[in-house]
Design a protein around this motif. Sequence first.
Motif: not given
Length: 385
Positions: A92-94, A96, A104-108, A110, A175
């Motif tokens: 997911d884009e979001r 955890k 981190h809380d986003s794929i970017s 991560y 996610s």
Amino acid sequence: MATTQLSLQILRPLPAASQTCGRQSYGFQSRNSAIRTRKNLTWALRLSLVDQNQPQPQSQSRGVDVKQLVDFLYDDLPHLFDDQGIDRTAYDERVKFRDPITKHDSISGYLFNITLLKNLFRPQFFLHSVKQTGTYEITTRWTMVMKFMLLPWKPELVFTGTSIMGINPQTGKFSSHLDFWDSIENNNYFSLEGLWNVVKQLRIYKTPDLETPRYQILKRTANYEVRKYSPFIVVEANGDKLSGSNGFNDVTGYIFGKNSTMEKIPMTTPVFTQATDAGLSKVSIQIVLPLEKDLSRRMMASINYHLPNPNQETISIRKVEGGIAAVDKFSGKPTEAIVYQKEKALRSCLLKDGLKPKMGCLLARYNDPGRTWEFIMVWHSSQLF
């Protein structure tokens, strides 16, 4: 830092499993549940991999094919730090991400964390298992070995643990990714215990740049490592005590040319002294021979490249089959009293963890005490499974 290694072999797990000597617990937080501790995970020979006998949930729920995601992780995670990288479309884009010192809380974010580790530490990632452990949850077990490239001595950092991968039932994508290290108890973010665990591994130590037996680290606890050794060949002679050097000149004489063909064999590391009895009194001293020297070839006249026969009846050559060993690494001069102390402490930890080590132990000395400062020398004390 002088490092010696002591190993103990383990025959079988004891019926009762318990947590690692010192501090260790297992926990995770599912998408819809609080963190729960798993203190009774069984250590069998799979070394705390996800219990193979526990009931597995349905592999497919509400259109999410969890079995397919398990297969996907087996294929995808080995690319975590290589040029191919992981498939970001599976997340997911979001998403955890948490480990004891990073979040981190986003794929970017991560992917940024992965890139940062790749550039600073040159990680090697080894995936041991992937199992479904909840309706929308997959647990992986892994080992990561890293070198911190910014320090001149490039220290090696080792982490083993589990990752809890949460699945979004609406998208069928991951996610959350929560990491738990075997070497600490407090795996919550931000863990001072986790930070100190990293700092301790940045110490200065020195091992010779020589060939050594191959092994894979399966688990690193707060007190020892569990390793799986590949077979190797040794030349050995009788010794007098674990910290002694009696017989050393005999085995080094063999590799320096005192053999049937007067062949000089390249030096390796470490020098082993092994005790095979409970009183640690029946001792042999061993030097590892290069891996390219195949013991089986000694019996085949058609093979030109083989091990020469010893000139002395007091020394012998044999193949060590390898196997599982629990290893304690320490520094300083390995006196007999220190070696006995390390062996006793390591054996005690293994027994508390539900493992039964074999009798005796193996001391590995990696440095020439006459040429290396004691505080950077490396010794390993091992007990075998």
